[in-house]
Design a protein around this motif. Sequence first.
Motif, short mmCIF file in Angstrom:
data_model
loop_
_atom_site.label_atom_id
_atom_site.label_comp_id
_atom_site.label_asym_id
_atom_site.label_seq_id
_atom_site.Cartn_x
_atom_site.Cartn_y
_atom_site.Cartn_z
N UNK A 68 0.83 -1.20 0.00
CA UNK A 68 0.00 0.00 0.00
C UNK A 68 0.87 1.26 0.00
N UNK A 69 1.97 1.23 0.83
CA UNK A 69 2.85 2.39 0.89
C UNK A 69 3.52 2.64 -0.47
N UNK A 70 4.01 1.55 -1.09
CA UNK A 70 4.64 1.70 -2.42
C UNK A 70 3.65 2.21 -3.45
N UNK A 71 2.39 1.74 -3.35
CA UNK A 71 1.36 2.20 -4.30
C UNK A 71 1.09 3.69 -4.13
N UNK A 72 0.97 4.10 -2.85
CA UNK A 72 0.72 5.53 -2.59
C UNK A 72 1.90 6.38 -3.07
N UNK A 73 3.15 5.89 -2.77
CA UNK A 73 4.33 6.63 -3.22
C UNK A 73 4.38 6.72 -4.73
N UNK A 74 4.04 5.60 -5.42
CA UNK A 74 4.05 5.62 -6.88
C UNK A 74 3.01 6.59 -7.42
N UNK A 75 1.82 6.61 -6.78
CA UNK A 75 0.79 7.56 -7.22
C UNK A 75 1.25 9.00 -7.01
N UNK A 76 1.91 9.25 -5.84
CA UNK A 76 2.39 10.62 -5.60
C UNK A 76 3.45 11.02 -6.60
N UNK A 77 4.39 10.10 -6.87
CA UNK A 77 5.44 10.41 -7.85
C UNK A 77 4.84 10.61 -9.23
N UNK A 78 3.87 9.72 -9.59
CA UNK A 78 3.24 9.84 -10.90
C UNK A 78 2.45 11.14 -11.02
N UNK A 79 1.84 11.58 -9.91
CA UNK A 79 1.07 12.81 -9.95
C UNK A 79 1.97 14.05 -9.85
N UNK A 80 3.18 13.88 -9.27
CA UNK A 80 4.06 15.02 -9.05
C UNK A 80 4.52 15.63 -10.38
#
Length: 248
Positions: A68-80
């Motif tokens: 879940x943490x990796x997914x959230x981090x990936x979403x944040x990076x992808x949205x950044x």
Amino acid sequence: MAEVELGIKSSSFNFNYGYLSGEAKHIDHLHALMHLYASLTEAERYSCNFTIYHRPPKFTQRESGRAIIFSIAALLVAFLYPASFWTLTYAQSLQYKLLEEEYRNVHIMKVTREATINSKEAEKKRVAALVEHEKQEYIDKKNTLIKIHEVKVNYPMKADLLQILTKDFNAYDVNLETAFYSEVEKSEKSEASKDFKFGLVSASDKKMTDLIKYLTKTYGGKFHFSINEISFNSEEKLYFGELKVSLL
């Protein structure tokens, strides 16, 4: 079970914890132990776990938690990236609008100033031509006045000087053979040198030198007298000399 399987003498796992069960006929040992653990302070508790229900690990240590943490981090990076790109694009567009507005104002100011400068340049050329024309007229009038001054002042002055010197020449028995007048421009700041040259003839060189001494003594503040040499003509028995008179 302990005696049968392990051969260890044991007693029944039945302790009296002093609980009043009320109407309940039986309290499970697991419940009694959990109650005792909950009633102890933090310092009195120990890490032994007598239950088959193990405490779940921390969220960050679970596989699902990490996923879940990796997914959230990936979403944040992808949205950044699109968010930063959109922010920069908006900032650039806003800056472009501000610069475009400033350019229009500066361009209007530039055109206005260029028109003013061109007008001033044309006015400057017109005034320069007018000044040059007035300057030429001034020079022409100045030259005319100088000529008039020469005619009204210098010519009578020359005539008076010739008359005075002629009387002095006659007084010392010195004849005038030739007379010349010249003006030499020295510089713009100083006036032109005005010189007379008189060709003198006398039967005695002493009379000629006495004449020069008299003229120098009498007119020394107004004129400068000089003579380079006095020559003698044996055939005519006469002395010749060129007297230079400079106006001071």
